[in-house]
Design a protein around this motif. Structure first.
Motif, PDB file in Angstrom:
ATOM      1  N   SER A 143      -5.400  95.350  25.564  1.00  0.00           N
ATOM      2  CA  SER A 143      -4.195  96.041  25.111  1.00  0.00           C
ATOM      3  C   SER A 143      -2.962  95.221  25.429  1.00  0.00           C
ATOM      4  O   SER A 143      -2.054  95.098  24.606  1.00  0.00           O
ATOM      5  N   ASP A 168      -4.900  99.279  18.418  1.00  0.00           N
ATOM      6  CA  ASP A 168      -5.474  99.317  19.761  1.00  0.00           C
ATOM      7  C   ASP A 168      -6.461 100.479  19.859  1.00  0.00           C
ATOM      8  O   ASP A 168      -6.073 101.618  20.060  1.00  0.00           O
ATOM      9  N   GLU A 169      -7.736 100.163  19.720  1.00  0.00           N
ATOM     10  CA  GLU A 169      -8.800 101.175  19.743  1.00  0.00           C
ATOM     11  C   GLU A 169      -8.448 102.369  18.870  1.00  0.00           C
ATOM     12  O   GLU A 169      -8.407 103.511  19.345  1.00  0.00           O
TER      13      GLU A 169
HETATM   14 MG   LIG Z   1      -6.521  99.165  26.318  1.00  0.00          MG
END
Ligand SMILES: [Mg+2]
Ligand SMILES: Nc1ncnc2c1ncn2[C@@H]1O[C@H](COP(=O)(O)OP(=O)(O)OP(=O)(O)O)[C@@H](O)[C@H]1O
Ligand SMILES: Nc1ncnc2c1ncn2[C@@H]1O[C@H](COP(=O)(O)OP(=O)(O)OP(=O)(O)O)[C@@H](O)[C@H]1O
Ligand SMILES: [Mg+2]
Ligand SMILES: O=P([O-])([O-])[O-]
Lengths: 258, 294, 301, 309, 258
Positions: free
Chosen positions: A50, A179-180
């Motif tokens: 991240s 991010d995910e």
């Molecule tokens: Mg992360």
């Protein structure tokens, strides 16, 4: 790794290091992210994924006491050089979608219109058009076209996430960081987002962080494996999953840890 | 999709405008923040310079006097202590007990909600209304007169809702996982309260309690209502004694015709402020110390 | 106890190496006019008798009477004689009391120091200024030639003896002007007058004496037609009239019998009040009156 | 090796009836304590109500709630129309809010969006000191500093006026607005800000267009609470606003508020049982209704419009 | 499934249903959990795994408006029958370890001593012994023996989690429930906990919820697959991962969703 350079890089990262306070979180990262491809970033929790992608649009600077070294070039401009790249402009060109859908507590319409309107576009006709295009781009138009004035929170989690993608599309970025994006979604919504990512790469360069190795394998062209803040391996996705060079990569993708 | 023309095309001028707007706003917001601090500074400088001539040890050790030079706050200071010695136990026992009941035991029904709403609203009821209550209930109906007891109870009732609310908050902010940890070990409800809830909530409860006590110490109106505006040159001996407190003493000096007494009032205000700032700092210290952890 | 200045041996008496002094508690309340005298008396009394607890409230004469009737106080201060209704209520409550003269006060009418037009006022003029029914609004309405500025009125509250006395002498029981600001706090009155060139107010001489620089006192025309400025002399020799008034304390007879501290305090008050009255700006009575009072008090014990 | 823990625990269980008794007593004990607190809350209402009813034995209810003249001290025909006191109260409250809203909210935005953690840590407690200053000290400040200061700008401003205490009450409630609004803004998830930053928004755009709307209900309820505090403020007003019950909205005039009327009467210790004595309960009741109503309103606003992030 | 019954069950769950308010979260669950084995529970987010294991020690009742139907038997006693099983006793015998380590904000020593002391054991000598044994049992003794009075929060995440395991061991339970005990841990700590689980099964019956399929495969003897509140499949772990009966199980373990 010869073919990495054959494609024009949208981001070039050179010997990049990052600290939160005294704690080094990224160490000597160098890589080039290809244009109009999907690049996956994988790695165990806390490995700095991240942090890395938040650096690309300088969102990382919002955290207190961040210190950085090294260079990151977006289309040959040093993103940290305020004379050439204003952070607001950078973020307009490099959109971002987060792990948890984070729509604004406004109507669906206003969520999409937010970006264009802060950039000074107030013309209702243009905004209508942008909203429609963006929602179509995020494969959400059909589901919400009849209730554009409804509050964004009334959407399901998966819809909210697509709304956030649409919101990012509305300012017509070059790159989309994710991010995910499916971490909090159900299988069906996940599949929808994965399809969408696939479609979007026609027009956008996409960088996607994921925990789910199968997802990385399914959606990405290239995969970078991070571990403890280091970039262990960066290669064609197929290669990473079938025949990685590094033992740690192999251990990770085969589920030995993480 | 991207075949269409680009709508959003941030041009240099527009970006510059937005950024300078942001910068200007930042300055405006900062000045607003600074305003409060500046007023505080002016206020403190003013009362300190005004009271400077009387800020000495005699101020603390002398009783009130018709003579400004000999005037002191001994009776008021000790009166404040006496009143607090009634207020603190009553308010804490009732306040924390009520908070525990509401948070841990009360059934979650309409009645409980009504009580909670009521208590949190009482926290916003003006202090003078509590003065009316004290006057009617303690001074008149219960015949306590203008005693330390009546004053202390009035103050206790005044801060009770605040203590209940802040204690509830402190209890509520204990993470669920702490309860789970306790229950998973086979602890009973009371054991959880004793070993998990109270230790974890103590900093929060203490912070709230100190802040509301400091409010009580600075309050004038409710005690004025119960008739504590008096000349007193002795230290209360029991909770049935008459008393005066710091803010009342300040008020009474301030209503004197002589300019010297205005200065004595300012000196008294300085002492009161020091006490209150010290209490606030302790409360903030506790809060900071314990909010660091998790 | 004696009336000597004892400020200096305060620490001595606290250490207890002088006479033990009196202990017990005394509740006093009432007039704010009398308060400065009583405060001085109580202060000296406490220094001599550190174990005695004297509480002096400031509720105004009426408020003090109320507490006296309720039996809450041993002594009440008054800046006017007791009213008949009050006496009746005391009788009903079974409380016997005795009146003592303490001092004289010249009720002082004051204006802003920059007010250079008012050189004197008659009682009639005062009443036209203060009465609700009169149509005097500006100074010019009082006397031609005075500025045409609206008069601002600040009056002691209706619970005060000062108000009652003014009511009796000036207002004659009529309604006070509804624009007047009423306050039990004499300092508010001083502040009010200080704050406005067109203000007028009245209060006990002691408060004027403390504020000679801030307000200007108005000479009042007496029955002889002379404009008299209140002062010790004019009050004592009776030329400042009709606004001179006597100040009193009323003691509860029973307290004098049963509460030694109250008795001693009352005695001390009579011994000291002449001196204190002068010190705080009132006018002492003739010594014989205090002596008379003391022997009256003696009988109550 | 000692006996197993399991066995020890079993043994203890059997000999611990005391504990199970405590377990049973505790809820009742706490219920008792809580009932006492609750009685207090009821006590206030009952007290105010009974004495207020006695007041309406002397004065007509209609006159009280419709009358525009408040001359309780008149001997011949006193009038008890509450409106002058209400208007005075609200005049003060509005002046206070006019001072406190812009400053308090700006400070809240600054602290929540712009200030560094460090400066927040310093500024916040200092601001809270402002809220903790005894009102009597504020009152003297208003009377002896702010009023003379204002008089040098506004010619003919009387010493007792609504403006000066209004401003000072405003200063007093700034910290309340700031800290409650800031809490509301800080409660807006960072994710929401991130969403806006990621679109290229500046801090100002994030603050005004995302954070403030998202924290709106918290902000509104902080304002209502501050207003309620301003309405109930006593000593500042009693010291500096004068005591002339005027139906006037002119801030340069002297006025009287509900609170300062109560103080005025209680300082004179009105004759117990007189109409004036009961009138302070009627006024107190009115004050209670206003502030209680505002608090309920604040609660309603924050519940009804609570954001679901 | 014949061999399931050959081992004595520590828990038998019979036609169990659970609702939060109106929402059914567990539907017709029946299974038997073997003694002194490790049973893994897997399934996508929201499938009811946590709810299920929290039911086993009745922690689920702490949530408001829970409604249950059906029977759960712990060693043949109905756990909901207060006449036979006191909830405090049940929880003493059925320990629990949570996803996020949740030590008390007390010293390491006091954390471990908590359980015994609430059950009335105050003797310092016994407590010392219990603390040592439990920390040894949780493989933490060597790392903390010199700082037993240090605050538990000064430990690393992995150490905190082992501390929580040690705390559960201190009252010598029969069963240990673990709800994703490694979800917030790094690879190294994860490996340590996995080793620990392996050791503990000599003395305890362990039920472990996990997101990580590889982990389930590595540590467990049996695996239950939950989906949308239903128990889809429950079998030997090997079987579940190599040759599941249900297509949905297969899709899940092969990473098609979740
Ligand atoms: Mg992360
Ligand atoms: N604001 C911050 N301040 C200090 N440390 C931080 C901050 N944000 C992240 N870290 C630390 O930096 C390291 C990398 O965090 P990061 O969030 O980039 O990891 P990640 O790979 O995205 O993990 P996950 O898969 O859990 O999201 C972690 O050790 C984390 O604790
Ligand atoms: N206290 C509660 N009240 C209402 N619903 C709840 C509660 N706890 C959980 N739920 C719901 O019950 C369902 C099952 O939740 P549960 O936590 O058991 O899932 P899980 O399988 O453990 O998921 P995860 O892997 O995310 O932990 C979810 O839909 C959840 O939203
Ligand atoms: Mg779970
Ligand atoms: O306080 P008074 O002397 O005016 O009654």
């Amino acid at each position: 790794m010869s073919d990495i350079n054959s494609i024009r890089p949208v981001f070039s990262v050179k010997d990049f290091n990052l600290w939160y306070g005294d704690k080094q979180v990224l160490t000597d990262i160098s890589l080039e992210i290809p244009e109009k491809k999907v690049t996956a970033i994988i790695g165990p929790s806390g490995s700095g994924k991240s942090t890395f992608i938040k650096t690309l649009n300088r969102m990382v600077e919002l955290a207190p006491s961040v210190r950085m070294e090294g260079g990151i070039y977006y289309k040959d401009n040093n993103i940290f050089d305020d004379a050439h790249t204003q952070v607001e402009v950078l973020r307009t060109e490099v959109g971002m979608v987060f792990q948890k859908p984070n729509p604004f507590p406004k109507s669906i319409y206003d969520n999409i219109a937010y970006g264009p309107s802060i950039h000074g576009i107030k013309d209702k006709k243009i905004l209508d058009q942008v909203v429609e295009n963006s929602l179509k781009g995020a494969a959400l138009w059909d589901e919400v076209k009849d209730r554009l004035q409804a509050n964004a929170f009334s959407l399901s989690g998966g819809q909210q996430q697509r709304l956030c993608i649409a919101r990012a599309l509305a300012v017509e970025p070059e790159v989309i960081l994710m991010d995910e994006p499916t971490a909090s979604l159900d299988p069906l919504s996940t599949a929808k987002i994965e399809d969408l990512v696939h479609d979007l790469k026609k027009d956008y360069s996409i960088i996607i962080v994921t925990h789910n190795m199968q997802q990385a394998a399914r959606v990405s062209d290239k995969t970078a494996f991070f571990l403890n803040g280091e970039l262990i391996e960066f290669d064609e996705t197929e290669r990473i999953f079938s025949n990685p060079k590094d033992k740690r990569t192999n251990d990770y993708v085969s589920g030995k840890f993480g | 999709m991207r075949t269409q023309k680009k709508y959003v095309n941030p041009d240099e001028k527009q970006i510059k405008k937005r950024i300078s707007k942001n910068k200007a706003a930042r300055i405006v917001f900062f000045i607003a923040t600074f305003f409060g601090l500046a007023v505080l500074a002016v206020l403190i400088i003013r009362i300190v310079t005004q009271g400077a001539g009387y800020l000495n040890l005699d101020l603390l050790t002398n009783f009130a006097s018709r003579n400004p030079e000999n005037s002191g706050i001994k009776a008021a200071l000790l009166g404040t202590l006496w009143v607090m010695s009634v207020t603190i136990p009553v308010a804490l026992i009732l306040g924390i007990g009520t908070a525990i009941y509401l948070e841990e035991y009360a059934p979650n029904n309409k009645f409980t909600q009504f009580i909670e709403l009521n208590i949190s609203n009482l926290a916003g009821v003006p202090s003078i209304v509590f003065g009316l209550l004290g006057l009617t209930l303690f001074v008149r109906y219960l015949g306590m007169g203008r005693s330390v007891l009546a004053g202390g109870l009035t103050m206790a009732l005044m801060i009770l809702p605040v203590i209940v609310v802040s204690s509830k908050e402190a209890i509520r902010s204990i993470p669920q996982d702490q309860y789970e940890a306790g229950y998973a070990m086979g602890a009973t409800k009371w054991q959880i309260i004793r070993t998990v809830v109270l230790p974890a909530a103590t900093p929060g409860i203490l912070t709230g309690a100190i802040l509301s006590l400091s409010r009580a110490i600075g309050e004038t109106a409710p005690l004025l209502m119960i008739g504590a505006m008096t000349f007193i040159a002795y230290v209360p001996e029991s909770i049935f004694s008459s008393f005066t407190v710091l803010p009342i003493q300040i008020f009474s000096w301030a209503s004197r015709p002589q300019a010297e007494f205005q200065a004595v009032a300012a000196a008294g205000s300085v002492v009161l402020l020091i006490i209150l700032i010290a209490m606030n700092s302790i409360a903030i210290g506790i809060r900071n110390k314990f909010s660091k952890r998790n | 106890a004696c009336g000597n200045e004892t400020t200096d041996n305060e620490s001595g008496s606290e250490n207890g190496d002088t006479t033990q002094g009196i202990s017990g508690s005394v509740q006093v309340d009432g007039s704010s006019t009398v308060f400065p005298i009583m405060e001085g008396v109580a202060e000296e009394f406490s220094i001599e008798n550190p174990d005695a607890q004297v509480t002096i409230g400031v509720s105004g004469t009426g408020g003090g009477m109320e507490k006296f009737i309720a039996g809450e106080t041993d002594i009440t201060n008054a800046s006017r004689p007791m009213k008949e209704e009050e006496a009746a209520m005391l009788e009903e409550a079974g409380i016997e009391y005795t009146e003592f003269n303490l001092a004289l006060d010249g009720l002082s009418v004051v204006v802003h120091p920059d007010n250079d037009w008012v050189d004197s006022l008659t009682i009639e003029e005062l009443s036209t200024i203060w009465l609700d029914t009169s149509d005097v609004e500006t100074w010019a309405d009082v006397r031609p030639g005075w500025p045409e500025e609206e008069i601002e009125l600040f009056s002691p509250g209706t619970d005060s003896g000062t108000y009652d006395y003014f009511d009796e002498v000036v207002l004659d029981g009529e309604q006070i002007n509804r624009e007047a600001a009423l306050s039990e706090d004499d300092n508010v009155l001083v502040q009010g007058v200080m704050g406005s060139e067109n203000a007028i107010s009245y209060f006990g001489y002691a408060y004027y004496a403390e504020n000679k620089d801030n307000v200007k006192v108005v000479p009042i025309v007496n029955g002889e037609g002379e404009a008299i400025t209140p002062s010790s002399e004019t009050v004592q020799d009776g030329t400042y009239e009709p606004l001179s008034r006597p100040l009193f304390i009323y003691v509860k007879n029973e307290s004098m019998k049963t509460n030694n501290a109250a008795y001693e305090f009352a005695k001390y008050t009579l011994e000291m009040s002449g001196e204190m009255a002068t010190e705080v700006g009132y006018v002492a009575l003739e010594d014989s009156i205090y002596q008379e009072g003391l022997s009256k008090l003696e009988e109550l014990k | 090796m000692q006996p197993s823990m399991k066995e020890m625990i079993k043994k203890k269980k059997e000999s611990r009836s005391l504990y199970s008794r405590i377990e049973k007593i505790m809820p009742t004990l706490f219920l008792l304590i809580a009932s006492l607190s609750i009685l207090v809350t009821i006590g206030i209402i009952v007290t105010l109500l009974t004495e207020t009813i006695l007041f309406f034995g002397d004065v007509s209810f209609i006159e009280f709630i419709t009358g525009t003249e408040w001359y309780p001290f008149f001997k011949n025909d006193p009038s008890f129309g509450i409106w002058p006191l209400i208007s005075g109260t609200f005049l003060i409250a509005f002046i206070a809010m006019a001072v406190a809203i812009p400053i308090g909210l700006s400070a809240a935005i600054y602290l929540s969006e712009y200030a560094s953690e460090k400066s927040k840590k310093i500024i916040q407690p200092i601001l809270e000191v402002l809220a903790g200053i005894p009102t009597i000290v504020y009152g003297l400040f208003a009377l002896t500093f702010v009023t003379p200061l204002l008089q040098s700008f506004i010619g003919g401003l009387p010493i007792f006026n609504a403006l000066s205490p209004g401003i000072v009450v405003g200063i007093m409630i700034i910290p309340q607005i700031t800290s409650l609004s800031q809490d509301a803004m800080s409660a807006v998830p960072q994710a929401m800000r991130d969403g806006a930053f990621a679109l290229g928004a500046t801090k100002l755009e994030v603050a005004i267009k995302v954070v403030v709307p998202a924290a709106f209900s918290g902000i509104i309820s902080s304002l209502v609470l501050a207003m309620s505090r301003a309405i109930g403020e006593t000593m500042i007003v009693a010291t500096a606003a004068g005591s002339t019950p005027n139906m006037s909205f002119n801030p340069t005039e002297s006025i009287q508020t509900m609170t300062s009327y109560i103080v005025q009467v209680s300082m004179g210790d009105a004759t117990y049982g007189s109409t004036i004595y009961y009138s302070i309960y009627a006024v107190g009741m009115t004050l209670f209704i206003f502030t209680f109503g505002m608090n309920i309103l604040a609660d309603y606003v924050s519940r009804r419009y609570r954001e679901v992030y």
